[in-house]
Design a protein around this motif. Sequence first.
Motif, PDB file in Angstrom:
ATOM      1  N   ALA A 122       0.809  -1.216   0.000  1.00 64.73           N
ATOM      2  CA  ALA A 122       0.000   0.000   0.000  1.00 64.73           C
ATOM      3  C   ALA A 122       0.847   1.273   0.000  1.00 64.73           C
ATOM      4  O   ALA A 122       0.407   2.311  -0.484  1.00 64.73           O
ATOM      5  CB  ALA A 122      -0.931   0.009   1.211  1.00 64.73           C
ATOM      6  N   MET A 180      -6.055   6.342   0.010  1.00 64.13           N
ATOM      7  CA  MET A 180      -5.889   5.491  -1.172  1.00 64.13           C
ATOM      8  C   MET A 180      -6.687   5.970  -2.377  1.00 64.13           C
ATOM      9  O   MET A 180      -6.470   5.478  -3.492  1.00 64.13           O
ATOM     10  CB  MET A 180      -6.284   4.053  -0.825  1.00 64.13           C
ATOM     11  CG  MET A 180      -5.399   3.407   0.240  1.00 64.13           C
ATOM     12  SD  MET A 180      -3.652   3.375  -0.205  1.00 64.13           S
ATOM     13  CE  MET A 180      -3.671   2.168  -1.521  1.00 64.13           C
ATOM     14  N   PRO A 185      -4.206  -0.093  -5.251  1.00 62.21           N
ATOM     15  CA  PRO A 185      -4.510  -1.514  -5.000  1.00 62.21           C
ATOM     16  C   PRO A 185      -4.869  -2.240  -6.289  1.00 62.21           C
ATOM     17  O   PRO A 185      -5.588  -1.714  -7.146  1.00 62.21           O
ATOM     18  CB  PRO A 185      -5.686  -1.459  -4.034  1.00 62.21           C
ATOM     19  CG  PRO A 185      -6.321  -0.130  -4.265  1.00 62.21           C
ATOM     20  CD  PRO A 185      -5.213   0.802  -4.654  1.00 62.21           C
TER      21      PRO A 185
END
Length: 529
Positions: free
Chosen positions: A238, A276, A257
Amino acid sequence: TMGKKKNRALEGQAGVALTHCPTHERERMLTVADVQNVLLWTLHAELGSMPQWLCVRNKPVICGTLMLFLPGVDVAALSALLTSVSACSFTEPQPVRLPKAHEQRVLHAAVAEMMHVPLPRKRKAANSSTSERADLSNMPVALDHAANSDAAEGSAPGEGAASGKGACAPHAQQLAGGGWRAAYVRSFALTHTEQLENGYNVSAPLPEDSPSKDAEQSARLFALDCEMCCVGERLQLARVALIDEKHQVLLDELIAPEQPITDYNTRYSGITPEMMEGATMSIDDARERILRHLGPWPAPAFLVGHSLENDLKALRLTYPRVLDTAVLFPLRVNTRGAPAKCSLRALTARHLRREIQQSADGHDPTEDAAAALDLALLKLRHGVSYAMPGASWGSGFAELPAVLREAGWRCAAIGLDAELRLLHQHEAVDRYVSRSDEDAVALALREAGNDRLAVWMTQHAMLEASTRGAAARGAAVLQLGVQLQKLCAQLPANMLLTVLGTGATATEGSGAKRPPGCVALAVTRLVPA
Protein backbone atom coordinates in the motif's frame (compact mmCIF):
# COMPACT_ATOMS: atom_id res chain seq x y z
CA THR A 1 75.25 -18.80 39.51
CA MET A 2 71.53 -18.20 39.08
CA GLY A 3 72.03 -17.77 35.35
CA LYS A 4 73.89 -21.08 35.09
CA LYS A 5 71.18 -22.85 37.08
CA LYS A 6 68.53 -21.36 34.81
CA ASN A 7 70.37 -22.47 31.69
CA ARG A 8 70.80 -26.01 33.07
CA ALA A 9 67.07 -26.09 33.87
CA LEU A 10 66.21 -25.04 30.34
CA GLU A 11 68.55 -27.62 28.88
CA GLY A 12 67.06 -30.34 31.04
CA GLN A 13 63.52 -29.49 29.96
CA ALA A 14 64.27 -28.51 26.37
CA GLY A 15 62.40 -31.48 24.92
CA VAL A 16 59.13 -30.69 26.68
CA ALA A 17 57.40 -27.33 26.14
CA LEU A 18 53.69 -28.08 26.31
CA THR A 19 51.96 -30.94 28.11
CA HIS A 20 48.43 -31.55 29.30
CA CYS A 21 48.15 -31.39 33.06
CA PRO A 22 47.38 -34.99 34.10
CA THR A 23 46.00 -34.00 37.50
CA HIS A 24 43.50 -31.56 36.07
CA GLU A 25 40.11 -33.10 35.45
CA ARG A 26 38.10 -30.73 33.33
CA GLU A 27 34.47 -30.50 34.34
CA ARG A 28 33.63 -28.43 31.28
CA MET A 29 34.69 -28.27 27.66
CA LEU A 30 37.43 -25.81 26.78
CA THR A 31 36.35 -22.48 25.30
CA VAL A 32 37.98 -19.98 22.95
CA ALA A 33 38.71 -17.89 26.06
CA ASP A 34 40.78 -20.80 27.47
CA VAL A 35 42.84 -20.91 24.28
CA GLN A 36 43.24 -17.13 24.36
CA ASN A 37 44.47 -17.36 27.96
CA VAL A 38 47.33 -19.66 26.91
CA LEU A 39 48.39 -17.05 24.39
CA LEU A 40 48.22 -14.27 26.97
CA TRP A 41 49.99 -16.33 29.65
CA THR A 42 52.81 -16.93 27.19
CA LEU A 43 53.10 -13.42 25.75
CA HIS A 44 51.54 -11.04 28.30
CA ALA A 45 51.47 -12.55 31.79
CA GLU A 46 49.80 -9.47 33.29
CA LEU A 47 46.55 -10.26 31.47
CA GLY A 48 46.89 -14.03 31.34
CA SER A 49 46.71 -16.55 34.18
CA MET A 50 48.38 -19.92 34.52
CA PRO A 51 46.31 -22.42 32.49
CA GLN A 52 44.83 -25.25 34.52
CA TRP A 53 44.57 -27.63 31.58
CA LEU A 54 48.01 -27.14 29.99
CA CYS A 55 51.54 -26.90 31.39
CA VAL A 56 53.61 -24.27 29.57
CA ARG A 57 57.26 -24.82 30.38
CA ASN A 58 60.13 -22.50 29.51
CA LYS A 59 57.77 -19.83 28.24
CA PRO A 60 60.46 -17.08 28.39
CA VAL A 61 62.24 -18.67 25.42
CA ILE A 62 59.17 -18.44 23.16
CA CYS A 63 59.94 -15.74 20.60
CA GLY A 64 56.67 -15.54 18.70
CA THR A 65 53.33 -17.17 18.02
CA LEU A 66 51.25 -18.26 15.05
CA MET A 67 47.56 -19.04 15.45
CA LEU A 68 46.12 -21.10 12.62
CA PHE A 69 42.32 -21.06 12.20
CA LEU A 70 40.94 -24.10 10.35
CA PRO A 71 37.25 -23.73 9.45
CA GLY A 72 35.55 -27.07 8.82
CA VAL A 73 37.94 -29.03 11.06
CA ASP A 74 36.76 -30.96 14.15
CA VAL A 75 38.64 -33.19 16.61
CA ALA A 76 38.62 -36.23 14.31
CA ALA A 77 39.88 -34.27 11.31
CA LEU A 78 42.57 -32.53 13.36
CA SER A 79 43.78 -35.85 14.81
CA ALA A 80 44.06 -37.28 11.28
CA LEU A 81 45.82 -34.15 10.06
CA LEU A 82 48.45 -34.21 12.82
CA THR A 83 49.48 -37.81 12.03
CA SER A 84 51.22 -36.46 8.91
CA VAL A 85 53.13 -33.76 10.83
CA SER A 86 56.51 -34.93 12.16
CA ALA A 87 58.42 -31.64 12.47
CA CYS A 88 56.56 -30.67 15.68
CA SER A 89 55.14 -32.59 18.60
CA PHE A 90 51.56 -31.40 19.09
CA THR A 91 49.45 -31.83 22.17
CA GLU A 92 46.51 -34.19 21.85
CA PRO A 93 43.59 -32.37 20.13
CA GLN A 94 41.00 -31.19 22.63
CA PRO A 95 37.34 -30.28 21.91
CA VAL A 96 36.50 -26.58 22.17
CA ARG A 97 33.06 -25.07 22.67
CA LEU A 98 32.63 -22.35 20.06
CA PRO A 99 30.44 -19.23 20.22
CA LYS A 100 26.96 -19.94 18.95
CA ALA A 101 26.58 -18.63 15.43
CA HIS A 102 25.13 -19.53 12.06
CA GLU A 103 27.27 -22.26 10.53
CA GLN A 104 28.46 -19.90 7.78
CA ARG A 105 29.72 -17.39 10.37
CA VAL A 106 31.30 -19.63 13.02
CA LEU A 107 34.82 -18.56 11.99
CA HIS A 108 33.83 -14.90 12.35
CA ALA A 109 32.42 -15.51 15.84
CA ALA A 110 35.47 -17.50 16.98
CA VAL A 111 37.94 -14.88 15.74
CA ALA A 112 35.87 -12.07 17.29
CA GLU A 113 35.94 -13.83 20.67
CA MET A 114 39.68 -14.46 20.37
CA MET A 115 40.32 -10.78 19.63
CA HIS A 116 38.60 -9.44 22.78
CA VAL A 117 40.51 -9.73 26.04
CA PRO A 118 38.85 -9.42 29.47
CA LEU A 119 40.64 -6.77 31.52
CA PRO A 120 41.68 -7.26 35.16
CA ARG A 121 39.35 -5.65 37.69
CA LYS A 122 41.61 -2.65 38.34
CA ARG A 123 41.91 -1.77 34.67
CA LYS A 124 38.22 -2.55 34.11
CA ALA A 125 37.22 -0.12 36.87
CA ALA A 126 39.61 2.53 35.60
CA ASN A 127 38.29 2.25 32.06
CA SER A 128 34.63 1.98 33.02
CA SER A 129 33.70 5.64 33.43
CA THR A 130 35.68 6.87 30.44
CA SER A 131 34.39 4.04 28.25
CA GLU A 132 30.80 4.77 29.21
CA ARG A 133 31.29 8.42 28.28
CA ALA A 134 32.86 7.36 25.00
CA ASP A 135 29.98 4.97 24.31
CA LEU A 136 27.50 7.79 24.88
CA SER A 137 29.42 10.18 22.65
CA ASN A 138 29.51 7.59 19.87
CA MET A 139 25.83 6.67 20.19
CA PRO A 140 23.91 7.56 17.01
CA VAL A 141 21.74 10.65 17.45
CA ALA A 142 17.98 10.26 17.10
CA LEU A 143 16.93 11.65 13.75
CA ASP A 144 13.83 13.83 13.73
CA HIS A 145 13.31 15.30 10.27
CA ALA A 146 10.73 17.78 11.43
CA ALA A 147 12.83 19.04 14.33
CA ASN A 148 15.87 19.35 12.07
CA SER A 149 14.11 21.27 9.35
CA ASP A 150 15.55 24.53 10.67
CA ALA A 151 19.05 23.11 11.16
CA ALA A 152 22.07 25.25 10.58
CA GLU A 153 22.91 26.00 6.97
CA GLY A 154 25.21 23.46 5.38
CA SER A 155 24.15 20.64 7.71
CA ALA A 156 22.39 18.02 5.60
CA PRO A 157 19.67 15.81 7.14
CA GLY A 158 21.09 12.68 8.65
CA GLU A 159 24.66 13.89 8.90
CA GLY A 160 26.41 13.30 12.21
CA ALA A 161 26.76 10.21 14.32
CA ALA A 162 23.67 8.50 12.93
CA SER A 163 25.11 8.44 9.45
CA GLY A 164 28.54 7.32 10.58
CA LYS A 165 30.07 10.79 10.25
CA GLY A 166 30.63 13.73 12.52
CA ALA A 167 30.64 12.68 16.14
CA CYS A 168 32.47 9.41 15.53
CA ALA A 169 36.07 9.23 14.36
CA PRO A 170 36.54 7.82 10.82
CA HIS A 171 36.41 4.04 10.71
CA ALA A 172 39.25 2.02 9.17
CA GLN A 173 36.85 0.78 6.47
CA GLN A 174 35.59 4.23 5.51
CA LEU A 175 37.03 5.94 2.47
CA ALA A 176 38.26 9.52 2.38
CA GLY A 177 34.83 10.75 1.27
CA GLY A 178 33.16 9.10 4.28
CA GLY A 179 31.53 6.19 2.45
CA TRP A 180 32.05 2.56 3.44
CA ARG A 181 34.21 0.21 1.38
CA ALA A 182 31.92 -2.03 -0.66
CA ALA A 183 34.00 -5.13 0.13
CA TYR A 184 33.52 -4.51 3.85
CA VAL A 185 29.76 -3.91 3.62
CA ARG A 186 29.39 -7.01 1.45
CA SER A 187 30.66 -9.17 4.34
CA PHE A 188 27.60 -8.09 6.41
CA ALA A 189 25.08 -8.82 3.66
CA LEU A 190 22.98 -12.00 3.79
CA THR A 191 24.52 -14.94 2.01
CA HIS A 192 22.47 -16.91 -0.51
CA THR A 193 21.84 -19.60 2.12
CA GLU A 194 20.80 -17.03 4.73
CA GLN A 195 18.34 -15.46 2.30
CA LEU A 196 16.77 -18.86 1.68
CA GLU A 197 16.59 -19.61 5.41
CA ASN A 198 14.96 -16.26 6.16
CA GLY A 199 12.22 -16.61 3.56
CA TYR A 200 13.58 -14.42 0.76
CA ASN A 201 12.66 -15.14 -2.82
CA VAL A 202 16.06 -15.71 -4.43
CA SER A 203 17.35 -16.76 -7.79
CA ALA A 204 20.51 -18.80 -8.36
CA PRO A 205 23.48 -17.45 -6.39
CA LEU A 206 25.37 -14.79 -8.30
CA PRO A 207 29.17 -14.99 -8.65
CA GLU A 208 31.03 -12.91 -6.08
CA ASP A 209 32.72 -9.78 -7.34
CA SER A 210 36.49 -9.76 -7.28
CA PRO A 211 37.60 -8.32 -3.90
CA SER A 212 40.15 -6.15 -5.67
CA LYS A 213 37.41 -4.79 -7.93
CA ASP A 214 35.36 -3.21 -5.17
CA ALA A 215 38.04 -2.86 -2.49
CA GLU A 216 38.17 0.92 -2.98
CA GLN A 217 34.61 1.38 -4.25
CA SER A 218 32.24 3.21 -1.95
CA ALA A 219 29.13 1.24 -1.02
CA ARG A 220 25.81 2.97 -1.63
CA LEU A 221 23.24 2.20 1.07
CA PHE A 222 19.49 2.53 0.56
CA ALA A 223 16.92 1.76 3.26
CA LEU A 224 13.53 0.39 2.25
CA ASP A 225 10.28 -0.02 4.16
CA CYS A 226 6.78 -0.91 3.03
CA GLU A 227 3.32 -0.76 4.60
CA MET A 228 0.66 -3.33 3.77
CA CYS A 229 -3.11 -3.63 3.65
CA CYS A 230 -5.11 -6.84 3.61
CA VAL A 231 -6.81 -8.33 0.58
CA GLY A 232 -8.70 -11.28 1.96
CA GLU A 233 -6.14 -13.35 3.87
CA ARG A 234 -3.06 -11.99 2.12
CA LEU A 235 -1.15 -8.73 2.33
CA GLN A 236 -0.91 -6.21 -0.49
CA LEU A 237 1.57 -3.35 -0.88
CA ALA A 238 0.00 0.00 0.00
CA ARG A 239 2.93 2.38 0.61
CA VAL A 240 6.65 2.23 -0.10
CA ALA A 241 9.51 4.44 1.09
CA LEU A 242 13.17 4.53 0.07
CA ILE A 243 15.86 6.72 1.66
CA ASP A 244 19.57 7.09 1.00
CA GLU A 245 22.50 7.07 3.42
CA LYS A 246 22.03 10.78 4.16
CA HIS A 247 18.41 10.09 5.11
CA GLN A 248 17.09 11.92 2.07
CA VAL A 249 13.70 10.56 1.03
CA LEU A 250 13.99 9.28 -2.55
CA LEU A 251 10.59 7.65 -2.73
CA ASP A 252 7.47 7.79 -0.55
CA GLU A 253 4.42 6.78 -2.53
CA LEU A 254 1.01 5.20 -2.05
CA ILE A 255 0.43 2.17 -4.27
CA ALA A 256 -2.82 1.74 -6.13
CA PRO A 257 -4.51 -1.51 -5.00
CA GLU A 258 -4.70 -4.27 -7.60
CA GLN A 259 -7.71 -5.81 -5.82
CA PRO A 260 -10.28 -4.34 -3.42
CA ILE A 261 -8.83 -3.83 0.05
CA THR A 262 -10.71 -5.69 2.78
CA ASP A 263 -8.76 -4.36 5.78
CA TYR A 264 -6.69 -1.17 5.70
CA ASN A 265 -4.83 -2.26 8.85
CA THR A 266 -4.71 1.42 9.79
CA ARG A 267 -3.42 0.81 13.32
CA TYR A 268 -0.11 -0.43 11.88
CA SER A 269 -0.01 0.71 8.25
CA GLY A 270 -1.33 4.24 8.77
CA ILE A 271 -3.34 3.76 5.57
CA THR A 272 -6.93 5.03 5.39
CA PRO A 273 -9.54 4.73 2.61
CA GLU A 274 -9.29 8.48 1.99
CA MET A 275 -5.53 8.26 1.40
CA MET A 276 -5.89 5.49 -1.17
CA GLU A 277 -8.40 7.41 -3.28
CA GLY A 278 -5.59 9.37 -4.94
CA ALA A 279 -3.10 6.50 -5.30
CA THR A 280 -2.00 6.00 -8.90
CA MET A 281 1.43 4.34 -8.76
CA SER A 282 1.52 0.62 -9.54
CA ILE A 283 3.74 -1.98 -7.93
CA ASP A 284 5.67 -2.30 -11.19
CA ASP A 285 6.26 1.46 -11.29
CA ALA A 286 7.50 1.48 -7.67
CA ARG A 287 9.85 -1.42 -8.35
CA GLU A 288 11.29 0.34 -11.41
CA ARG A 289 11.84 3.53 -9.41
CA ILE A 290 13.73 1.60 -6.73
CA LEU A 291 15.90 -0.23 -9.25
CA ARG A 292 16.71 3.07 -10.94
CA HIS A 293 18.09 4.43 -7.68
CA LEU A 294 20.07 1.25 -6.99
CA GLY A 295 21.72 1.45 -10.40
CA PRO A 296 22.68 -1.29 -12.85
CA TRP A 297 24.22 -4.52 -11.52
CA PRO A 298 26.94 -4.95 -10.33
CA ALA A 299 26.96 -1.41 -8.91
CA PRO A 300 27.90 -1.58 -5.20
CA ALA A 301 24.40 -0.72 -3.93
CA PHE A 302 22.92 -2.40 -0.85
CA LEU A 303 19.32 -2.53 0.34
CA VAL A 304 18.85 -2.11 4.10
CA GLY A 305 15.70 -2.99 6.00
CA HIS A 306 14.14 -4.95 8.85
CA SER A 307 12.81 -8.40 7.83
CA LEU A 308 13.15 -7.15 4.29
CA GLU A 309 11.92 -10.41 2.79
CA ASN A 310 8.32 -9.25 3.30
CA ASP A 311 8.90 -5.91 1.59
CA LEU A 312 10.71 -7.48 -1.37
CA LYS A 313 7.95 -10.06 -1.83
CA ALA A 314 5.35 -7.29 -1.85
CA LEU A 315 7.39 -5.49 -4.52
CA ARG A 316 7.96 -8.77 -6.45
CA LEU A 317 11.64 -7.98 -6.33
CA THR A 318 14.69 -10.17 -5.76
CA TYR A 319 17.93 -8.47 -4.82
CA PRO A 320 21.15 -10.24 -3.74
CA ARG A 321 22.74 -7.50 -1.63
CA VAL A 322 20.66 -7.13 1.51
CA LEU A 323 21.53 -5.94 5.02
CA ASP A 324 18.69 -7.24 7.19
CA THR A 325 18.76 -5.70 10.68
CA ALA A 326 16.57 -8.52 12.03
CA VAL A 327 19.47 -10.89 11.23
CA LEU A 328 22.30 -8.46 12.09
CA PHE A 329 20.79 -7.94 15.57
CA PRO A 330 19.32 -11.37 16.44
CA LEU A 331 17.53 -12.16 19.66
CA ARG A 332 18.92 -15.70 19.55
CA VAL A 333 21.24 -17.34 17.01
CA ASN A 334 20.53 -20.79 15.61
CA THR A 335 23.17 -23.02 14.05
CA ARG A 336 20.91 -23.46 11.03
CA GLY A 337 17.87 -21.59 9.85
CA ALA A 338 16.62 -18.12 10.68
CA PRO A 339 17.51 -16.60 14.05
CA ALA A 340 14.95 -15.59 16.65
CA LYS A 341 14.24 -11.97 15.76
CA CYS A 342 13.58 -8.78 17.65
CA SER A 343 11.21 -6.02 16.56
CA LEU A 344 12.56 -2.89 14.89
CA ARG A 345 10.96 -0.78 17.59
CA ALA A 346 12.77 -2.66 20.39
CA LEU A 347 16.13 -2.60 18.59
CA THR A 348 15.84 1.13 17.96
CA ALA A 349 15.06 1.84 21.60
CA ARG A 350 17.93 -0.34 22.84
CA HIS A 351 20.72 0.54 20.44
CA LEU A 352 19.81 3.99 19.10
CA ARG A 353 18.07 5.25 22.26
CA ARG A 354 15.11 6.69 20.43
CA GLU A 355 11.45 5.78 20.10
CA ILE A 356 9.69 4.99 16.83
CA GLN A 357 6.19 3.86 15.87
CA GLN A 358 4.65 6.04 18.59
CA SER A 359 1.96 7.69 16.49
CA ALA A 360 -1.66 6.67 16.97
CA ASP A 361 -2.04 7.13 13.19
CA GLY A 362 0.14 4.09 12.39
CA HIS A 363 3.70 3.50 11.22
CA ASP A 364 5.66 5.93 9.04
CA PRO A 365 7.79 3.94 6.54
CA THR A 366 10.36 6.74 6.25
CA GLU A 367 10.86 6.66 10.02
CA ASP A 368 11.20 2.86 10.01
CA ALA A 369 13.62 2.97 7.07
CA ALA A 370 15.76 5.56 8.87
CA ALA A 371 15.87 3.41 12.01
CA ALA A 372 16.95 0.32 10.03
CA LEU A 373 19.63 2.34 8.25
CA ASP A 374 21.05 3.72 11.50
CA LEU A 375 21.14 0.23 13.02
CA ALA A 376 23.03 -1.09 9.99
CA LEU A 377 25.52 1.79 10.20
CA LEU A 378 26.00 1.06 13.90
CA LYS A 379 26.80 -2.57 13.08
CA LEU A 380 29.27 -1.53 10.38
CA ARG A 381 31.04 0.80 12.78
CA HIS A 382 31.35 -1.64 15.69
CA GLY A 383 31.94 -4.87 13.79
CA VAL A 384 30.51 -8.32 13.25
CA SER A 385 30.31 -9.33 16.94
CA TYR A 386 28.53 -6.16 18.10
CA ALA A 387 25.18 -6.84 19.83
CA MET A 388 25.34 -10.58 19.18
CA PRO A 389 23.80 -12.78 21.89
CA GLY A 390 26.40 -13.58 24.54
CA ALA A 391 28.84 -10.89 23.37
CA SER A 392 29.91 -8.63 26.19
CA TRP A 393 32.46 -6.34 24.59
CA GLY A 394 32.57 -3.00 26.34
CA SER A 395 34.47 -1.20 29.05
CA GLY A 396 35.64 -4.50 30.55
CA PHE A 397 37.36 -5.69 27.37
CA ALA A 398 40.32 -4.62 25.26
CA GLU A 399 41.28 -5.64 21.73
CA LEU A 400 43.96 -8.32 21.63
CA PRO A 401 46.25 -6.57 19.08
CA ALA A 402 46.30 -3.44 21.24
CA VAL A 403 47.09 -5.51 24.33
CA LEU A 404 49.97 -7.31 22.62
CA ARG A 405 51.34 -4.09 21.15
CA GLU A 406 51.43 -2.69 24.70
CA ALA A 407 53.65 -5.61 25.67
CA GLY A 408 56.01 -5.01 22.74
CA TRP A 409 54.65 -7.58 20.27
CA ARG A 410 54.02 -6.89 16.60
CA CYS A 411 50.79 -8.34 15.17
CA ALA A 412 50.05 -9.57 11.64
CA ALA A 413 47.06 -11.25 9.97
CA ILE A 414 47.11 -13.29 6.76
CA GLY A 415 44.01 -14.28 4.82
CA LEU A 416 41.52 -13.44 2.12
CA ASP A 417 40.88 -9.76 1.50
CA ALA A 418 37.25 -9.67 2.67
CA GLU A 419 38.14 -11.79 5.70
CA LEU A 420 40.90 -9.39 6.78
CA ARG A 421 38.66 -6.35 6.36
CA LEU A 422 35.97 -7.92 8.50
CA LEU A 423 37.97 -9.63 11.25
CA HIS A 424 41.28 -7.79 11.56
CA GLN A 425 40.51 -4.08 11.46
CA HIS A 426 42.68 -2.87 14.32
CA GLU A 427 45.41 -0.41 13.40
CA ALA A 428 47.96 -2.50 15.32
CA VAL A 429 47.56 -5.37 12.83
CA ASP A 430 49.61 -5.57 9.63
CA ARG A 431 47.34 -7.24 7.05
CA TYR A 432 48.64 -9.45 4.22
CA VAL A 433 46.21 -10.64 1.54
CA SER A 434 46.67 -14.23 0.39
CA ARG A 435 45.17 -15.79 -2.72
CA SER A 436 45.36 -19.42 -1.58
CA ASP A 437 46.35 -21.58 1.38
CA GLU A 438 49.81 -22.10 -0.12
CA ASP A 439 50.23 -18.34 -0.59
CA ALA A 440 49.22 -17.77 3.05
CA VAL A 441 51.87 -20.23 4.28
CA ALA A 442 54.54 -18.52 2.17
CA LEU A 443 53.58 -15.12 3.61
CA ALA A 444 53.67 -16.50 7.16
CA LEU A 445 57.15 -17.95 6.66
CA ARG A 446 58.35 -14.65 5.21
CA GLU A 447 57.05 -12.60 8.13
CA ALA A 448 57.96 -15.06 10.87
CA GLY A 449 61.62 -14.12 10.65
CA ASN A 450 60.79 -11.08 12.77
CA ASP A 451 61.22 -11.51 16.51
CA ARG A 452 58.32 -10.88 18.91
CA LEU A 453 55.65 -11.42 16.27
CA ALA A 454 52.09 -12.69 16.72
CA VAL A 455 50.45 -13.95 13.50
CA TRP A 456 46.87 -15.01 12.78
CA MET A 457 46.21 -17.04 9.65
CA THR A 458 43.33 -19.04 8.14
CA GLN A 459 43.48 -22.14 5.90
CA HIS A 460 40.29 -22.87 3.94
CA ALA A 461 40.95 -26.27 2.32
CA MET A 462 38.65 -28.24 4.63
CA LEU A 463 35.81 -25.74 4.44
CA GLU A 464 35.94 -25.71 0.64
CA ALA A 465 35.82 -29.53 0.59
CA SER A 466 33.04 -29.87 3.17
CA THR A 467 30.23 -30.22 0.61
CA ARG A 468 32.11 -32.39 -1.90
CA GLY A 469 32.05 -35.74 -0.13
CA ALA A 470 34.37 -37.90 1.97
CA ALA A 471 37.05 -38.23 -0.72
CA ALA A 472 37.37 -34.46 -1.07
CA ARG A 473 37.57 -34.04 2.70
CA GLY A 474 40.26 -36.71 2.91
CA ALA A 475 42.28 -34.92 0.24
CA ALA A 476 41.83 -31.65 2.12
CA VAL A 477 43.19 -33.23 5.31
CA LEU A 478 46.30 -34.35 3.40
CA GLN A 479 46.69 -30.89 1.87
CA LEU A 480 46.44 -29.19 5.26
CA GLY A 481 48.92 -31.71 6.67
CA VAL A 482 51.45 -30.75 4.00
CA GLN A 483 51.03 -27.04 4.76
CA LEU A 484 51.28 -27.58 8.52
CA GLN A 485 54.38 -29.75 8.13
CA LYS A 486 55.97 -26.98 6.06
CA LEU A 487 55.21 -24.41 8.74
CA CYS A 488 56.57 -26.60 11.53
CA ALA A 489 59.77 -27.37 9.64
CA GLN A 490 60.54 -23.83 8.46
CA LEU A 491 59.25 -21.50 11.16
CA PRO A 492 61.90 -20.10 13.51
CA ALA A 493 62.65 -22.14 16.60
CA ASN A 494 60.70 -21.52 19.80
CA MET A 495 57.49 -20.25 18.19
CA LEU A 496 54.20 -21.20 19.83
CA LEU A 497 51.95 -22.77 17.20
CA THR A 498 48.22 -22.99 17.99
CA VAL A 499 45.81 -24.79 15.66
CA LEU A 500 42.14 -23.97 16.28
CA GLY A 501 39.56 -25.87 14.25
CA THR A 502 36.14 -24.26 14.11
CA GLY A 503 34.22 -27.52 13.68
CA ALA A 504 32.70 -29.43 10.80
CA THR A 505 29.32 -28.45 9.40
CA ALA A 506 26.21 -30.08 10.86
CA THR A 507 25.81 -32.39 7.86
CA GLU A 508 29.26 -33.85 8.49
CA GLY A 509 28.77 -34.67 12.15
CA SER A 510 26.47 -37.15 13.82
CA GLY A 511 22.88 -36.02 14.13
CA ALA A 512 21.71 -32.47 13.57
CA LYS A 513 24.23 -30.73 15.83
CA ARG A 514 27.52 -29.38 14.54
CA PRO A 515 30.55 -31.02 16.19
CA PRO A 516 32.54 -28.74 18.51
CA GLY A 517 35.75 -27.05 17.53
CA CYS A 518 39.17 -28.29 18.59
CA VAL A 519 42.64 -27.12 19.55
CA ALA A 520 46.18 -28.51 19.55
CA LEU A 521 49.42 -26.69 20.35
CA ALA A 522 53.14 -27.14 19.74
CA VAL A 523 56.39 -25.23 19.93
CA THR A 524 58.62 -25.30 16.88
CA ARG A 525 61.97 -27.08 17.40
CA LEU A 526 62.39 -25.90 20.98
CA VAL A 527 65.94 -24.63 21.49
CA PRO A 528 67.17 -23.06 24.76
CA ALA A 529 67.74 -19.33 24.57
